[in-house]
Design a protein around this motif. Sequence first.
Motif, PDB file in Angstrom:
ATOM      1  N   CYS A 185       0.840  -1.210   0.000  1.00  0.00           N
ATOM      2  CA  CYS A 185       0.000   0.000   0.000  1.00  0.00           C
ATOM      3  C   CYS A 185       0.871   1.256   0.000  1.00  0.00           C
ATOM      4  O   CYS A 185       0.594   2.232  -0.723  1.00  0.00           O
ATOM      5  N   LEU A 186       1.917   1.249   0.820  1.00  0.00           N
ATOM      6  CA  LEU A 186       2.821   2.398   0.886  1.00  0.00           C
ATOM      7  C   LEU A 186       3.528   2.614  -0.451  1.00  0.00           C
ATOM      8  O   LEU A 186       3.730   3.759  -0.881  1.00  0.00           O
ATOM      9  N   ASP A 187       3.904   1.527  -1.102  1.00  0.00           N
ATOM     10  CA  ASP A 187       4.554   1.648  -2.414  1.00  0.00           C
ATOM     11  C   ASP A 187       3.610   2.254  -3.441  1.00  0.00           C
ATOM     12  O   ASP A 187       4.019   3.059  -4.289  1.00  0.00           O
ATOM     13  N   VAL A 188       2.329   1.861  -3.387  1.00  0.00           N
ATOM     14  CA  VAL A 188       1.327   2.430  -4.294  1.00  0.00           C
ATOM     15  C   VAL A 188       1.189   3.923  -4.060  1.00  0.00           C
ATOM     16  O   VAL A 188       1.156   4.731  -5.003  1.00  0.00           O
ATOM     17  N   LEU A 189       1.124   4.328  -2.787  1.00  0.00           N
ATOM     18  CA  LEU A 189       0.983   5.745  -2.462  1.00  0.00           C
ATOM     19  C   LEU A 189       2.204   6.530  -2.939  1.00  0.00           C
ATOM     20  O   LEU A 189       2.070   7.646  -3.467  1.00  0.00           O
ATOM     21  N   SER A 190       3.392   5.955  -2.791  1.00  0.00           N
ATOM     22  CA  SER A 190       4.611   6.607  -3.268  1.00  0.00           C
ATOM     23  C   SER A 190       4.566   6.803  -4.780  1.00  0.00           C
ATOM     24  O   SER A 190       4.966   7.853  -5.298  1.00  0.00           O
ATOM     25  N   GLN A 191       4.063   5.792  -5.485  1.00  0.00           N
ATOM     26  CA  GLN A 191       3.974   5.904  -6.945  1.00  0.00           C
ATOM     27  C   GLN A 191       2.966   6.970  -7.351  1.00  0.00           C
ATOM     28  O   GLN A 191       3.193   7.728  -8.302  1.00  0.00           O
ATOM     29  N   GLN A 193       2.316   9.638  -5.713  1.00  0.00           N
ATOM     30  CA  GLN A 193       2.997  10.919  -5.507  1.00  0.00           C
ATOM     31  C   GLN A 193       3.913  11.252  -6.677  1.00  0.00           C
ATOM     32  O   GLN A 193       3.941  12.382  -7.155  1.00  0.00           O
ATOM     33  N   LYS A 194       4.673  10.244  -7.134  1.00  0.00           N
ATOM     34  CA  LYS A 194       5.582  10.465  -8.269  1.00  0.00           C
ATOM     35  C   LYS A 194       4.819  10.829  -9.533  1.00  0.00           C
ATOM     36  O   LYS A 194       5.304  11.586 -10.371  1.00  0.00           O
ATOM     37  N   ASP A 195       3.598  10.278  -9.661  1.00  0.00           N
ATOM     38  CA  ASP A 195       2.784  10.552 -10.841  1.00  0.00           C
ATOM     39  C   ASP A 195       2.044  11.879 -10.758  1.00  0.00           C
ATOM     40  O   ASP A 195       1.299  12.238 -11.686  1.00  0.00           O
ATOM     41  N   GLY A 196       2.197  12.592  -9.637  1.00  0.00           N
ATOM     42  CA  GLY A 196       1.568  13.900  -9.496  1.00  0.00           C
ATOM     43  C   GLY A 196       0.111  13.870  -9.114  1.00  0.00           C
ATOM     44  O   GLY A 196      -0.620  14.850  -9.323  1.00  0.00           O
ATOM     45  N   VAL A 197      -0.337  12.754  -8.525  1.00  0.00           N
ATOM     46  CA  VAL A 197      -1.724  12.665  -8.061  1.00  0.00           C
ATOM     47  C   VAL A 197      -1.893  13.537  -6.811  1.00  0.00           C
ATOM     48  O   VAL A 197      -1.046  13.532  -5.917  1.00  0.00           O
ATOM     49  N   THR A 198      -2.975  14.290  -6.759  1.00  0.00           N
ATOM     50  CA  THR A 198      -3.298  15.088  -5.568  1.00  0.00           C
ATOM     51  C   THR A 198      -3.890  14.149  -4.516  1.00  0.00           C
ATOM     52  O   THR A 198      -4.803  13.379  -4.812  1.00  0.00           O
ATOM     53  N   ILE A 199      -3.369  14.220  -3.283  1.00  0.00           N
ATOM     54  CA  ILE A 199      -3.774  13.285  -2.237  1.00  0.00           C
ATOM     55  C   ILE A 199      -4.248  14.039  -1.002  1.00  0.00           C
ATOM     56  O   ILE A 199      -3.588  14.986  -0.552  1.00  0.00           O
ATOM     57  N   VAL A 200      -5.397  13.629  -0.480  1.00  0.00           N
ATOM     58  CA  VAL A 200      -5.863  14.094   0.832  1.00  0.00           C
ATOM     59  C   VAL A 200      -5.938  12.857   1.713  1.00  0.00           C
ATOM     60  O   VAL A 200      -6.674  11.911   1.416  1.00  0.00           O
ATOM     61  N   PHE A 201      -5.178  12.861   2.800  1.00  0.00           N
ATOM     62  CA  PHE A 201      -4.886  11.646   3.555  1.00  0.00           C
ATOM     63  C   PHE A 201      -5.247  11.841   5.022  1.00  0.00           C
ATOM     64  O   PHE A 201      -4.625  12.629   5.726  1.00  0.00           O
ATOM     65  N   VAL A 202      -6.279  11.117   5.492  1.00  0.00           N
ATOM     66  CA  VAL A 202      -6.673  11.128   6.905  1.00  0.00           C
ATOM     67  C   VAL A 202      -6.069   9.908   7.580  1.00  0.00           C
ATOM     68  O   VAL A 202      -6.225   8.785   7.098  1.00  0.00           O
ATOM     69  N   SER A 203      -5.373  10.117   8.697  1.00  0.00           N
ATOM     70  CA  SER A 203      -4.779   8.979   9.384  1.00  0.00           C
ATOM     71  C   SER A 203      -4.407   9.344  10.810  1.00  0.00           C
ATOM     72  O   SER A 203      -4.092  10.491  11.119  1.00  0.00           O
TER      73      SER A 203
END
Length: 406
Positions: A185-191, A193-203
Motif C-alpha cells: 500500500c505504501l509503495d502504491v501511495l509513493s507511486q 505521488q511520483k505521478d503527481g496525483v493530488t492526495i488528501v490523507f486522513v490517518s
Amino acid sequence: MTAIEVEHLHKTFRIPHEKRTTIFETLTDAFKPPTYETFHALRDINFTVEEGEALGIIGENGSGKSTLLKIIANILRPSSGRVTALKKITPFLELGVGFQSDLTAAENIKIYATIMGMQKREINDKLDDIIEFAGLEKFRDTKLKNFSSGMQVRLAFSTAIQTDPEILLMDEVLAVGDMEFQQKCLDVLSQYQKDGVTIVFVSHDLGSVRRFCDRTLLLNKGEQVVLGGTGEVIDRYVYGGGDEAPVSESQNELEVVESDAESEGKSSRWGDKTIEITGVDFYDKFGNKGSRFNSFDPMTIRIFYSANKKVSDPVFGIALYSENGENLFGTNTELKNIEIGTLEGKGHVDLMIERIPMITGRFLLTVAVHTHDQKPYDWHDKQYSFNVMPTSRDAGLFEVPCNWKI
C-alpha cells in the motif's frame, strides 16, 4: 494550480432526543413535536490543496476528519459553504461497499470495480492483477463469506487502486492487512505521488503522515486549529493541539489508586514518608507539561518531593513498564553516580531523557526515593503514565539503531 478549494465549510447534524420504535409510541407522540439537538461536526473550514500536493488531516476521534473527507467526495452535503474539486476524485473511504458475501472474490471484484467507475473491458483486463496484488490467487472462486475481514479489505483495496485517480481521498486505508501488504500500500501511495496525483490523507498514523504529506491540517472538535508544514503541525497536535490534560497526580488521586490496590490485597505506595513524593510531571522539548510525546524526541521527568526533616544523600529512581506491566528499564541517582546532598523542605529533581527510544504505546512509570540500602522513603508503583506517538515506519516497541549493508 488549485485542485481542491474549501471555503467557509460548515456541517451540522440533527440528533433526535426521542426514539419511536413501536406503533404505540408513534400514536401517543403524534401530537408531540420531536425535539432535536444540533451537533456541529465542522465549523468554518477553509483551505486549498494544490495539484500534485499531499495534504494530511489529523486530529482526535470525533474531530470531523472523516466527515470532511466525505463532503469533499460528495458523499455528504455541507450545511453551508462550498467545496470545489477541479479534477476527477477517487475516494478510498468505505472500502468494500457493495460486497456480497454469497458471491466469489472474482464476482465481487467486478461489482466493486463497477461502483468505482471502471469499464467492463478494463475490469476483465485487470482482474488477475487485482487478485495477485491482494495475494488471494488460491481464493479466486471462494465465496466472500469464507474470507476473514482482513482478506476482504485487501480485496477491496486491491480493486480500488486499479482506478486512475487525479484526486485521491484516503481514510485510514494504509492500516489494512499484514505488514507485507501494508508495504505494498505504501509503495502504491509513493507511486501516486511520483505521478503527481493530488492526495488528501486522513490517518492516526503520524509516521505515515510525516512521510507522505507536504502540509497537514489539524482539526479539533470540528474546528480548524492550524494548517501548515507537516512536522510543525504534528508537534502542535502531540504537544499542544488536543484536550488531553497533563499527567500529574494529586494526593487525592493517589489515595484513590492506593485504596483500589489495597482492596485487591496489594499496595501501590509504601515507605515511611520521611521524604514524600508529592507529584510527577512530564515536560516536552518545548518545556510544556503534557502526557503525549513524539517517538525519538527529548523528555524530562520531574519528581516533586517534600522532605519532612533533614535527610542526607537520598536516592531517587524510576522504572519504566509497558502497559502490560513488563519491566523495560530502571535507573537511579546512585547508579548514575549523582550525589544529592542534604535535603529539607520542598523541591524537585529532573531526569532528562535525551531521546525517547520507544516507537509507540502507553508506558507506566514507577518513581521512588529511598536510602542507599534500599529502605524506601516513598515508593509510587506504576502510578504515572505517558503516551508515545509513532514517527517512524519501524515495528515493535523500541528503536534499535542499525544500518543495512549490501
